[in-house]
Enzyme design. Structure first.
Site, PDB file in Angstrom:
ATOM      1  N   ARG A  57       0.727  -1.184  -0.004  1.00 24.04           N
ATOM      2  CA  ARG A  57      -0.098  -0.123  -0.034  1.00 24.04           C
ATOM      3  C   ARG A  57       1.069   1.198  -0.013  1.00 24.04           C
ATOM      4  NH1 ARG A  57      -3.441  -1.208   4.217  1.00 24.04           N
ATOM      5  NH2 ARG A  57      -2.548   0.544   5.375  1.00 24.04           N
ATOM      6  N   TYR A 109     -16.506  14.684 -18.484  1.00 25.88           N
ATOM      7  CA  TYR A 109     -16.813  13.346 -18.127  1.00 25.88           C
ATOM      8  C   TYR A 109     -18.099  13.027 -17.004  1.00 25.88           C
ATOM      9  CZ  TYR A 109     -16.536   8.422 -16.675  1.00 25.88           C
ATOM     10  OH  TYR A 109     -16.735   7.145 -16.677  1.00 25.88           O
ATOM     11  N   ASP A 178      -8.078  17.501 -16.513  1.00 33.15           N
ATOM     12  CA  ASP A 178      -8.215  16.202 -17.064  1.00 33.15           C
ATOM     13  C   ASP A 178      -7.844  16.096 -18.313  1.00 33.15           C
ATOM     14  OD1 ASP A 178      -9.080  13.865 -18.118  1.00 33.15           O
ATOM     15  OD2 ASP A 178     -11.116  13.816 -16.895  1.00 33.15           O
ATOM     16  N   LYS A 203      -7.346   4.757 -20.629  1.00 31.20           N
ATOM     17  CA  LYS A 203      -7.412   5.054 -22.096  1.00 31.20           C
ATOM     18  C   LYS A 203      -6.055   4.976 -22.860  1.00 31.20           C
ATOM     19  CE  LYS A 203     -11.461   6.107 -20.166  1.00 31.20           C
ATOM     20  NZ  LYS A 203     -12.364   5.288 -19.827  1.00 31.20           N
TER      21      LYS A 203
END
Ligand code: PLP
Length: 386
Positions: A57, A109, A178, A203
């Site tokens: 983590r 988005y 973004d 993407k």
């Protein structure tokens, strides 16, 4: 530790990506990085850790290799990878104080917009969504975060990053961009004044539709960055090692994939721009695009693979067009090698402002003529204009 000879030595981005920071495995000379799947790391005879983490983590070498490569490509100070794009966006939002003011465009988005609205309804943030000039919604002394997406889903509005960065900073706010659709290839938001650049690495960056992930890259490490590190370590998780490894593999071909998709998309946009079954093609590379001048200046290595077709038909006709396609796949998401077509209203739901007749295309790297003839035949089958 294997891959800590990393350095970009001022090399150009294509070289950084293709060689993943010119890294070889110190133990074996392998030019492909190993995957470190271990969740825990043993200490040495002095009871010290060999790497700056004792537990997955907190990080691992495969994660750091992907993060350092992305930070170098975006010319940022550091990068954090998360198990999804949405997780990355909302860890940044989590650093805002209670009631902190966020300015964002309506056309973005949709899932991120809906979650911002949920947070506003709970009083966690205050939110101004705007359809027009984003800078005019910024309130000096009040706005904490300005969030933009350029080009933005699914209308492909292009925002002048440098101008919004100036307006945000004058008001005492930070700017997050973004940049999923520009993919660190054609625009580097941090060099234009943004404080954070975000990618859904799901993407273009991974590019093979087989990793879900998100990245935040900062212009500088500051108190907020330390908080982000802590937040990820204590309340979330980094992107898992196998996904990081797949992302590294995808990054090697980022530039050829992105340029291939951009070239195909430009040709498709030009071919269909005045098609009788279409009202328009929305693509930042076309002179008819309302912000083409900004795009020309800001997108320095192609206009990307994303566009929308405005069909001369209705909701049912646009859905029919998607199912008529035989080469493009009727699926959501974007930025993979394969071309996708999607009826956004179906995905976003009836409350969405997206027009019923809009079909979003993510153009991939297939043969251009196969794509053009497929779109032609699918258009030919939809009913005549209504
Ligand atoms: N931003 C943009 C522009 C996107 O297209 C997406 C996903 O489609 C996201 C953010 C969210 O990323 P993820 O799906 O990786 O959580």
């Amino acid at each position: 530790m294997s891959n800590h000879q990393m350095s970009n030595h001022g090399r150009r981005p294509e070289t950084i990506a293709a060689q993943l920071l010119h890294t070889t495995d110190a133990a074996t000379g392998a030019v492909v990085p190993p995957i470190h799947l271990s969740t825990t790391f043993a200490r040495n005879e002095n009871y010290e850790n060999l790497i700056p983490s004792d537990y997955q983590r907190g990080g691992n070498p495969t994660l750091w290799h992907a993060e350092e490569t992305l930070a170098a490509l975006e010319k940022g100070a550091a990068c954090l990878l998360y198990p999804s794009g949405m997780a990355a966006i909302f860890q940044l939002v989590e650093t805002l104080p209670m009631g902190g003011h966020v300015v964002a465009p309506t056309n973005m988005y949709y899932a991120a917009r809906l979650w911002l609205q949920k947070l506003e309804a709970k009083g966690r943030i205050s939110l101004s969504l705007t359809d027009h000039d984003i800078a005019s919604a910024i309130v000096p002394g009040k706005t904490q975060l300005v969030w933009i997406e350029t080009p933005s889903n699914p209308m492909w509005d292009v925002t002048d990053i440098a101008a919004v960065a100036k307006a945000a900073h004058n008001a005492g706010a930070i700017l997050g961009v973004d940049a999923t659709t520009t993919a660190a290839v054609t625009t580097q938001p941090l060099t234009l004044g943004a404080d954070y650049v975000f990618h859904s690495v799901t993407k273009y960056l991974n590019g093979h539709s087989d990793v879900l992930g998100g990245a935040l890259i900062c212009a500088r490490r500051d108190q907020r960055w330390d908080e982000l590190l802590l937040l990820r370590n204590k309340t979330s998780a980094p992107l898992a090692p196998f996904e990081c490894w797949l992302l590294l593999r995808g990054l090697r071909t980022l530039f050829v994939r992105y340029r291939g998709a951009s070239n195909n998309a430009m040709a498709i946009a030009r071919h269909f721009a005045s098609h009788p079954k279409l009202h328009s093609v929305i693509y930042p590379g076309l002179a008819s695009h309302p912000q083409h001048d900004i795009a020309k200046r800001q997108m320095t290595d192609g206009y990307g693979g994303m566009m929308s077709l405005m069909l001369k038909t209705d909701y049912a006709g646009a859905r029919k067009f998607c199912s008529n396609l035989k080469v493009l796949l009727p699926a959501t998401s974007l930025g993979g090698t394969e071309s996708l077509a999607e009826h956004r209203k179906t995905v976003e739901g009836s409350s969405s402002p997206v027009p019923d007749n809009l079909v979003r295309l993510s153009i991939g790297i297939e043969n251009l003529n196969d794509l053009i003839s497929d779109i032609e035949q699918a258009l030919a089958q939809i009913p005549a204009a209504i």
